[in-house]
Scaffold this active site. Structure first.
Site, PDB file in Angstrom:
ATOM      1  N   GLN A 198       0.918  -1.200   0.052  1.00 57.29           N
ATOM      2  CA  GLN A 198       0.056   0.062  -0.118  1.00 57.29           C
ATOM      3  C   GLN A 198       0.835   0.907   0.049  1.00 57.29           C
ATOM      4  OE1 GLN A 198      -2.412  -0.662   3.585  1.00 57.29           O
ATOM      5  NE2 GLN A 198      -0.554  -1.528   4.567  1.00 57.29           N
ATOM      6  N   GLU A 231       1.050  -8.350  11.786  1.00 55.75           N
ATOM      7  CA  GLU A 231       0.983  -7.088  10.917  1.00 55.75           C
ATOM      8  C   GLU A 231       1.308  -7.555   9.296  1.00 55.75           C
ATOM      9  OE1 GLU A 231       0.187  -4.120   8.344  1.00 55.75           O
ATOM     10  OE2 GLU A 231      -0.605  -3.728  10.342  1.00 55.75           O
ATOM     11  N   ASP A 260      -7.577  -5.247  14.809  1.00 59.30           N
ATOM     12  CA  ASP A 260      -7.391  -3.806  14.560  1.00 59.30           C
ATOM     13  C   ASP A 260      -6.865  -3.667  13.089  1.00 59.30           C
ATOM     14  OD1 ASP A 260      -6.654  -1.203  14.548  1.00 59.30           O
ATOM     15  OD2 ASP A 260      -4.904  -1.361  15.900  1.00 59.30           O
ATOM     16  N   SER A 261      -8.086  -3.660  12.199  1.00 58.75           N
ATOM     17  CA  SER A 261      -7.840  -3.884  10.978  1.00 58.75           C
ATOM     18  C   SER A 261      -8.291  -2.707  10.140  1.00 58.75           C
ATOM     19  CB  SER A 261      -8.619  -4.978  10.158  1.00 58.75           C
ATOM     20  OG  SER A 261     -10.181  -4.709  10.378  1.00 58.75           O
ATOM     21  N   PRO A 297      -5.517  -5.658   1.469  1.00 62.31           N
ATOM     22  CA  PRO A 297      -5.019  -6.616   2.533  1.00 62.31           C
ATOM     23  C   PRO A 297      -5.919  -6.898   3.477  1.00 62.31           C
ATOM     24  CG  PRO A 297      -3.433  -4.790   1.917  1.00 62.31           C
ATOM     25  CD  PRO A 297      -4.911  -4.348   1.375  1.00 62.31           C
TER      26      PRO A 297
END
Length: 276
Positions: free
Chosen positions: A30, A105, A154-155, A161
């Site tokens: 990203q 992550e 915690d997206s 993704p």
């Protein structure tokens, strides 16, 4: 000086007065930017979506962390899914009984950028109780059956993704990753602007867990300023809140009153979350 505008679902836009571009890179996953702002501190953007500002990040991180951890009987092993900025880990470490926090992550660059440019949020990642895992959380969770007391999802938004983190199969894997008495929290989007997402995510979670509850908070720089969260478990619910532990925490947003009141949903949101 310029303004950054984030349009949301072709419905609205949030404007933040930015000054300097402090960092910009394209990671394998990203686009990552950090801006200085007028009045909001530093701003983290992923693919030009607001992930956090220093002004109000504590609301989100307090809610996704302290609500579930104060309902769990004794959380010791905690997994944070996503959360590469480190804010959720920072809050988890306020619980003295926690022995280990795994941050899983997918994009290591988000974490490294935040450590460099937003240490007020990412500074706790140096704590020896923290284990950093840079991998696909869907695969990581699938490989760790019975490993965690709490999983905090915690997206970012359910695109790119993060898309797989909103599916029923992932929540089923989360259930298997929990120890007995385990609990899950997850961010579940705006009840104003993403009503279908909220409804669908809670439907998926209810297909997996026997206890599913929605709660809510006010985050000014997120679309609509109103955000929902899910609490899911087979064993624990809001009535099992440890009020002593909740009252002992020192946070910017969370306190005992928030712990009790966050589950008091306005009617329109309750109908999305629990239509029965």
């Amino acid at each position: 000086m310029p303004w950054f505008y984030e349009p949301y679902n072709d419905i609205s836009a949030i404007g933040i007065h930015i000054t300097d571009l402090l960092h910009h890179e394209q990671s394998p996953f990203q686009d990552i930017k950090v801006h200085a702002t007028v009045g909001h501190g530093r701003l983290l953007l992923l693919d030009d979506m607001v992930m956090l500002t220093e002004l109000d990040e504590f609301v989100y991180h307090d809610l996704i962390t302290h609500v579930p951890l104060c309902i769990h009987a004794d959380p010791k092993q905690v997994l944070v899914v996503g959360g590469g900025d480190g804010g959720t880990v920072r809050e988890v470490l306020k619980h003295p009984g926690v022995e280990r926090v795994v941050l899983c992550e997918i994009d290591e660059r988000v974490t490294r950028v935040c450590q460099q440019w937003i240490p007020s949020v990412a500074g706790a990642l140096e704590d020896p109780r923290v284990e950093l895992v840079f991998a696909d959380a869907v695969e990581y969770v699938r490989r760790h059956t019975g490993a965690f007391d709490a999983v905090l999802v915690d997206s970012s938004e359910p695109i790119g993704p993060a898309a797989g983190l909103f599916e029923g199969s992932f929540f089923a894997d989360l259930r298997r990753a929990l120890r007995p008495g385990g609990i899950v929290s997850a961010q579940t989007e705006s009840p104003f602007y993403a009503a279908e997402t909220v409804r669908n995510v809670f439907r998926e979670i209810r297909g997996v867990f026997s206890q599913v509850h929605g709660y809510i908070g006010s985050i000014p720089t997120y679309p609509s300023g109103c955000w929902t969260f899910a609490l899911a478990s087979d064993d624990r619910g809001p009535a099992m809140l440890d009020e002593r532990r909740a009252a002992a925490l020192r946070c910017k947003y969370f306190n005992l009153g928030i712990a009790r009141g966050a589950f008091a949903l306005p009617e329109f949101a309750r109908l999305l979350i629990d239509p029965a």
